[in-house]
Design a protein around this motif. Sequence first.
Motif, PDB file in Angstrom:
ATOM      1  N   HIS A 165      49.517  24.133  96.030  1.00  0.00           N
ATOM      2  CA  HIS A 165      50.256  24.406  97.266  1.00  0.00           C
ATOM      3  C   HIS A 165      51.318  23.357  97.575  1.00  0.00           C
ATOM      4  N   ASN A 166      51.204  22.169  96.955  1.00  0.00           N
ATOM      5  CA  ASN A 166      52.235  21.154  97.201  1.00  0.00           C
ATOM      6  C   ASN A 166      52.753  20.564  95.890  1.00  0.00           C
ATOM      7  N   SER A 167      52.712  21.378  94.850  1.00  0.00           N
ATOM      8  CA  SER A 167      53.146  20.939  93.531  1.00  0.00           C
ATOM      9  C   SER A 167      54.663  20.865  93.451  1.00  0.00           C
ATOM     10  N   THR A 168      55.146  20.251  92.385  1.00  0.00           N
ATOM     11  CA  THR A 168      56.581  20.152  92.144  1.00  0.00           C
ATOM     12  C   THR A 168      56.962  20.981  90.923  1.00  0.00           C
ATOM     13  N   ALA A 169      58.244  21.255  90.785  1.00  0.00           N
ATOM     14  CA  ALA A 169      58.714  22.175  89.749  1.00  0.00           C
ATOM     15  C   ALA A 169      58.433  21.668  88.338  1.00  0.00           C
ATOM     16  N   ASN A 170      58.439  20.356  88.148  1.00  0.00           N
ATOM     17  CA  ASN A 170      58.265  19.804  86.799  1.00  0.00           C
ATOM     18  C   ASN A 170      56.818  19.444  86.493  1.00  0.00           C
ATOM     19  N   ALA A 171      55.887  19.823  87.366  1.00  0.00           N
ATOM     20  CA  ALA A 171      54.487  19.455  87.187  1.00  0.00           C
ATOM     21  C   ALA A 171      53.833  20.266  86.075  1.00  0.00           C
ATOM     22  N   ILE A 172      52.747  19.709  85.519  1.00  0.00           N
ATOM     23  CA  ILE A 172      51.955  20.386  84.497  1.00  0.00           C
ATOM     24  C   ILE A 172      50.607  20.739  85.107  1.00  0.00           C
ATOM     25  N   THR A 173      50.214  21.988  85.015  1.00  0.00           N
ATOM     26  CA  THR A 173      48.919  22.410  85.537  1.00  0.00           C
ATOM     27  C   THR A 173      47.815  21.934  84.615  1.00  0.00           C
ATOM     28  N   CYS A 174      46.730  21.433  85.203  1.00  0.00           N
ATOM     29  CA  CYS A 174      45.577  20.944  84.445  1.00  0.00           C
ATOM     30  C   CYS A 174      45.190  21.938  83.357  1.00  0.00           C
ATOM     31  N   LEU A 175      45.235  21.494  82.107  1.00  0.00           N
ATOM     32  CA  LEU A 175      44.975  22.394  80.984  1.00  0.00           C
ATOM     33  C   LEU A 175      43.520  22.845  80.918  1.00  0.00           C
ATOM     34  N   VAL A 176      42.610  22.017  81.407  1.00  0.00           N
ATOM     35  CA  VAL A 176      41.198  22.393  81.403  1.00  0.00           C
ATOM     36  C   VAL A 176      40.962  23.542  82.372  1.00  0.00           C
ATOM     37  N   GLN A 177      41.626  23.501  83.528  1.00  0.00           N
ATOM     38  CA  GLN A 177      41.428  24.541  84.539  1.00  0.00           C
ATOM     39  C   GLN A 177      41.986  25.889  84.107  1.00  0.00           C
ATOM     40  N   VAL A 178      42.967  25.883  83.239  1.00  0.00           N
ATOM     41  CA  VAL A 178      43.537  27.156  82.775  1.00  0.00           C
ATOM     42  C   VAL A 178      43.068  27.489  81.353  1.00  0.00           C
ATOM     43  N   ASP A 179      41.990  26.854  80.931  1.00  0.00           N
ATOM     44  CA  ASP A 179      41.330  27.149  79.649  1.00  0.00           C
ATOM     45  C   ASP A 179      42.239  26.935  78.435  1.00  0.00           C
ATOM     46  N   LYS A 180      43.130  25.953  78.531  1.00  0.00           N
ATOM     47  CA  LYS A 180      43.967  25.602  77.384  1.00  0.00           C
ATOM     48  C   LYS A 180      43.490  24.330  76.705  1.00  0.00           C
ATOM     49  N   SER A 181      42.442  23.726  77.260  1.00  0.00           N
ATOM     50  CA  SER A 181      41.843  22.536  76.673  1.00  0.00           C
ATOM     51  C   SER A 181      40.370  22.529  77.051  1.00  0.00           C
ATOM     52  N   ASP A 182      39.548  21.988  76.153  1.00  0.00           N
ATOM     53  CA  ASP A 182      38.110  22.020  76.376  1.00  0.00           C
ATOM     54  C   ASP A 182      37.627  20.951  77.346  1.00  0.00           C
ATOM     55  N   SER A 183      38.332  19.832  77.414  1.00  0.00           N
ATOM     56  CA  SER A 183      37.870  18.722  78.246  1.00  0.00           C
ATOM     57  C   SER A 183      39.036  17.785  78.547  1.00  0.00           C
ATOM     58  N   CYS A 184      38.817  16.874  79.485  1.00  0.00           N
ATOM     59  CA  CYS A 184      39.830  15.872  79.785  1.00  0.00           C
ATOM     60  C   CYS A 184      40.104  14.998  78.565  1.00  0.00           C
ATOM     61  N   GLY A 185      39.046  14.683  77.821  1.00  0.00           N
ATOM     62  CA  GLY A 185      39.218  13.874  76.625  1.00  0.00           C
ATOM     63  C   GLY A 185      40.046  14.555  75.560  1.00  0.00           C
ATOM     64  N   ASP A 186      40.036  15.875  75.564  1.00  0.00           N
ATOM     65  CA  ASP A 186      40.835  16.652  74.619  1.00  0.00           C
ATOM     66  C   ASP A 186      42.263  16.826  75.124  1.00  0.00           C
ATOM     67  N   CYS A 187      42.431  16.938  76.452  1.00  0.00           N
ATOM     68  CA  CYS A 187      43.752  17.150  77.057  1.00  0.00           C
ATOM     69  C   CYS A 187      44.575  15.856  77.088  1.00  0.00           C
TER      70      CYS A 187
END
Length: 233
Positions: free
Chosen positions: A196-218
């Motif tokens: 809701h307060n993101s910026t245009a150049n931000a990257i969405t958490c890859l774990v939350q969108v199932d593009k990475s298995d874990s923070c250690g992987d992302c």
Amino acid sequence: MSTLASDHNAIVNSTTLYQKNIHEVDSYPHKVIKASTNKKLGRKVLRGKLNGYPMYTLTLVERETCTDACEHWADCYGNNMPFGHRFKTKGLMPRLKLELDALDKKHPNGYLVRLHILGDFYSVLYVKFWETQLRNRPALNIYGYSRHHYGSTNTSKPSRDIGQALLDLRNSIGFERFAVRFSSLPSDTLSANTEHNSTANAITCLVQVDKSDSCGDCTLCWTTKKPITFLDH
């Protein structure tokens, strides 16, 4: 996520729901800095400069160490963490120093500490403690988030002072070793914000969108110089 009413004891008293899982470090028989066993976080870093570094965590008491300006004061994800061991701040820094001594010996090539699974930096002195540890321990690396905003008119002076100390530390040590992002502060390039307060150049958490298995992987939270967007929990 559970949302507490404004008159709930945990809100009124600025603490956790789970009083039985608050521990004094002086009498705690286990490690305070814990090896990560969380599937989402991961056990170790799997790529990048810190590849192979084991991951550790520290958990404080939510709300007790936080600013009440936090947008998640009532619906903190700690509300749904009944089994997490939370640590009081009395005697914390000497205990951490001893455990960091052991981690330096165990992992001379490097390790990564996630500050904080719950809670926040609770004083300028505590920020200075971590500065000393980083300067004296080349194997130590840190990442995490803080809702203490520097230069804010919407929070208390103690919170602003903590935020400024964090910014100064990040600038002096470097984001590469002290990757602490400011939560809900999109004006800061190295921030972590909601959708809701993101910026245009931000990257969405890859774990939350199932593009990475874990923070250690992302690894993006401690490597990219762009803001990170988290989906609402």
